[in-house]
Scaffold this motif. Sequence first.
Motif, PDB file in Angstrom:
ATOM      1  N   MET A   1      -4.842 -57.484  16.544  1.00  0.00           N
ATOM      2  CA  MET A   1      -4.496 -57.401  17.903  1.00  0.00           C
ATOM      3  C   MET A   1      -4.294 -55.584  17.976  1.00  0.00           C
ATOM      4  SD  MET A   1      -0.902 -58.440  19.887  1.00  0.00           S
ATOM      5  CE  MET A   1      -1.390 -60.166  20.003  1.00  0.00           C
ATOM      6  N   LYS A   2      -4.600 -55.207  19.133  1.00  0.00           N
ATOM      7  CA  LYS A   2      -4.541 -53.561  19.095  1.00  0.00           C
ATOM      8  C   LYS A   2      -3.463 -53.463  20.329  1.00  0.00           C
ATOM      9  CE  LYS A   2      -9.372 -52.449  17.828  1.00  0.00           C
ATOM     10  NZ  LYS A   2      -9.756 -53.835  17.455  1.00  0.00           N
ATOM     11  N   ILE A   3      -2.354 -52.805  19.889  1.00  0.00           N
ATOM     12  CA  ILE A   3      -1.417 -52.568  20.850  1.00  0.00           C
ATOM     13  C   ILE A   3      -1.301 -51.133  21.278  1.00  0.00           C
ATOM     14  CG2 ILE A   3       1.047 -52.229  21.133  1.00  0.00           C
ATOM     15  CD1 ILE A   3       0.057 -55.262  20.850  1.00  0.00           C
ATOM     16  N   ALA A   4      -1.611 -50.864  22.771  1.00  0.00           N
ATOM     17  CA  ALA A   4      -1.648 -49.618  23.165  1.00  0.00           C
ATOM     18  C   ALA A   4      -0.315 -49.088  24.025  1.00  0.00           C
ATOM     19  CB  ALA A   4      -2.816 -49.406  23.899  1.00  0.00           C
ATOM     20  N   ILE A   5      -0.346 -48.000  24.425  1.00  0.00           N
ATOM     21  CA  ILE A   5       0.755 -47.421  25.732  1.00  0.00           C
ATOM     22  C   ILE A   5      -0.066 -46.954  26.713  1.00  0.00           C
ATOM     23  CG2 ILE A   5       2.598 -46.140  26.076  1.00  0.00           C
ATOM     24  CD1 ILE A   5       3.204 -48.227  23.995  1.00  0.00           C
ATOM     25  N   PHE A   6      -0.150 -47.323  27.668  1.00  0.00           N
ATOM     26  CA  PHE A   6      -0.936 -47.084  28.968  1.00  0.00           C
ATOM     27  C   PHE A   6      -0.163 -46.685  30.209  1.00  0.00           C
ATOM     28  CE2 PHE A   6      -0.171 -51.379  30.120  1.00  0.00           C
ATOM     29  CZ  PHE A   6      -0.342 -51.386  31.340  1.00  0.00           C
ATOM     30  N   GLY A   7      -0.831 -46.048  31.119  1.00  0.00           N
ATOM     31  CA  GLY A   7      -0.561 -45.798  32.525  1.00  0.00           C
ATOM     32  C   GLY A   7       0.626 -44.945  32.616  1.00  0.00           C
ATOM     33  N   PRO A   8       1.160 -44.583  33.780  1.00  0.00           N
ATOM     34  CA  PRO A   8       2.059 -43.664  34.226  1.00  0.00           C
ATOM     35  C   PRO A   8       3.523 -44.033  33.717  1.00  0.00           C
ATOM     36  CG  PRO A   8       1.384 -44.773  36.104  1.00  0.00           C
ATOM     37  CD  PRO A   8       0.406 -45.180  35.084  1.00  0.00           C
ATOM     38  N   HIS A   9       3.787 -45.272  33.493  1.00  0.00           N
ATOM     39  CA  HIS A   9       4.973 -45.646  33.110  1.00  0.00           C
ATOM     40  C   HIS A   9       5.172 -46.130  31.650  1.00  0.00           C
ATOM     41  CE1 HIS A   9       6.155 -45.879  37.363  1.00  0.00           C
ATOM     42  NE2 HIS A   9       5.196 -46.501  37.777  1.00  0.00           N
ATOM     43  N   ARG A  10       3.839 -45.804  30.876  1.00  0.00           N
ATOM     44  CA  ARG A  10       4.117 -45.829  29.519  1.00  0.00           C
ATOM     45  C   ARG A  10       4.364 -47.253  29.143  1.00  0.00           C
ATOM     46  NH1 ARG A  10       3.714 -40.829  26.732  1.00  0.00           N
ATOM     47  NH2 ARG A  10       3.633 -39.148  28.371  1.00  0.00           N
TER      48      ARG A  10
ATOM     49  N   VAL B   1       3.496 -51.186  27.383  1.00  0.00           N
ATOM     50  CA  VAL B   1       2.934 -51.673  26.347  1.00  0.00           C
ATOM     51  C   VAL B   1       1.472 -52.602  26.973  1.00  0.00           C
ATOM     52  CG1 VAL B   1       2.860 -53.608  24.344  1.00  0.00           C
ATOM     53  CG2 VAL B   1       4.840 -51.719  24.688  1.00  0.00           C
ATOM     54  N   GLY B   2       0.401 -52.300  26.212  1.00  0.00           N
ATOM     55  CA  GLY B   2      -0.938 -53.117  26.541  1.00  0.00           C
ATOM     56  C   GLY B   2      -1.519 -53.659  25.306  1.00  0.00           C
ATOM     57  N   VAL B   3      -2.116 -54.606  25.509  1.00  0.00           N
ATOM     58  CA  VAL B   3      -3.186 -55.322  24.455  1.00  0.00           C
ATOM     59  C   VAL B   3      -4.437 -55.125  24.851  1.00  0.00           C
ATOM     60  CG1 VAL B   3      -3.658 -57.383  23.213  1.00  0.00           C
ATOM     61  CG2 VAL B   3      -1.171 -56.935  24.349  1.00  0.00           C
ATOM     62  N   ILE B   4      -5.242 -54.535  23.833  1.00  0.00           N
ATOM     63  CA  ILE B   4      -6.541 -54.114  24.202  1.00  0.00           C
ATOM     64  C   ILE B   4      -7.558 -55.438  23.960  1.00  0.00           C
ATOM     65  CG2 ILE B   4      -8.418 -52.620  23.554  1.00  0.00           C
ATOM     66  CD1 ILE B   4      -6.252 -51.082  24.638  1.00  0.00           C
ATOM     67  N   VAL B   5      -8.143 -55.791  24.879  1.00  0.00           N
ATOM     68  CA  VAL B   5      -9.208 -57.013  24.835  1.00  0.00           C
ATOM     69  C   VAL B   5     -10.332 -56.751  25.864  1.00  0.00           C
ATOM     70  CG1 VAL B   5      -9.176 -59.321  25.325  1.00  0.00           C
ATOM     71  CG2 VAL B   5      -7.033 -58.604  25.076  1.00  0.00           C
ATOM     72  N   GLU B   6     -11.529 -56.889  24.942  1.00  0.00           N
ATOM     73  CA  GLU B   6     -12.831 -56.830  25.643  1.00  0.00           C
ATOM     74  C   GLU B   6     -12.696 -55.367  26.491  1.00  0.00           C
ATOM     75  OE1 GLU B   6     -13.985 -60.286  27.272  1.00  0.00           O
ATOM     76  OE2 GLU B   6     -13.595 -61.583  25.525  1.00  0.00           O
ATOM     77  N   ASN B   7     -12.469 -54.219  26.073  1.00  0.00           N
ATOM     78  CA  ASN B   7     -12.424 -52.924  26.757  1.00  0.00           C
ATOM     79  C   ASN B   7     -11.835 -53.039  27.965  1.00  0.00           C
ATOM     80  OD1 ASN B   7     -14.570 -51.962  25.034  1.00  0.00           O
ATOM     81  ND2 ASN B   7     -16.174 -53.003  26.096  1.00  0.00           N
ATOM     82  N   LYS B   8     -10.574 -54.019  28.069  1.00  0.00           N
ATOM     83  CA  LYS B   8      -9.672 -53.803  28.634  1.00  0.00           C
ATOM     84  C   LYS B   8      -8.358 -53.647  28.352  1.00  0.00           C
ATOM     85  CE  LYS B   8     -12.680 -55.565  32.173  1.00  0.00           C
ATOM     86  NZ  LYS B   8     -12.974 -54.817  33.362  1.00  0.00           N
TER      87      LYS B   8
END
Length: 336
Positions: free
Chosen positions: A1-10, A12-19
Amino acid sequence: MKIAIFGPHRRVGVIVENKVVDANAAYAKYLAETSEEARPQARADAEVPAELGAFITEGNRALEGAQSAVDYLWSKAADDRGRDGEPLFFDLEETNLHAPVAQGSRIYCALANFFDHMEAASKNSAGNDTAEVLDRLVQGGPKYFLKDHRAVGADGEPVRYPARTRRLDYEAEVAVIVGKQGRDIGRGDALPYIWGYTLHNDWSIRDNVSFGPDFMHSKNFDTSATIGPWIVVNEGLDPQDIPLECRVNGEIRQNGNTKSMVHDFSTFIQHLSADTTLYPGDLISSGTPKGTAVDSSRQQTDGSHPDALFVKPGDVVEVSSTLIGAIRNEVISPSA
């Protein structure tokens, strides 16, 4: 699993199929549509927090919840919208990823921790005592310094060339993220404290730097650490067998592997936790293999190095690992 921090509110996101999937909101949807939970958002906030530090602290419960939400969203959900109609996933190429560093986390950086890097630095030294100094750095247990988490940049963000230097260097490194609180951790008990893995470019000023009181000044300045692009979790990686590479303007400068670390991550966890509590989200960076500008340039008699291999405004530096990903940054003028 790839855990990212995204967007203006920072979040937690999960990277799945370029999403990038919003883990917290997706889990709230999953609970609302698959259970009789009366307060799905409140439960999601507790079990799959949107803030990285809290997410790491929740451990396996957060990871399992995020995975369940992703599986449901991809295979069974009627739509890809949250409970209030908000989007739950975003195109990776159009989404701003932040450095995956929890607020307030410490960034411990190994010093003199690859034999080939120190050997190359010693061979290119003009100082009579350099070999002795480097030997002292390697001997006697791990050495480290701290990076300021507020100076961290992300993949794709410009790196500001410090006005006080003519010799800015790159250092490709792998960093592990601490997953649970602990103190006085034995070396044999250390591996379960590793939660995940990310990449680190330890940008360094090399102008006549000594290993004395001013050393931290050469390692801490705005954008002095690039970390990312995400954290790889639960993918069975061996911390002592992770390849890494650095390219400058497409040219390979570093090609190494964490198996060549002088002191492995378990030893560092033992060392750093002696009488000091490590917390979820703290980072421990590996040190760097040979191929940096400083260990590839012959030192002059005045202690300086020719600046040909050091990066300059306009250069693009990429640190990558086939097991983790890549971080890429352009160096910009301090006046830009």
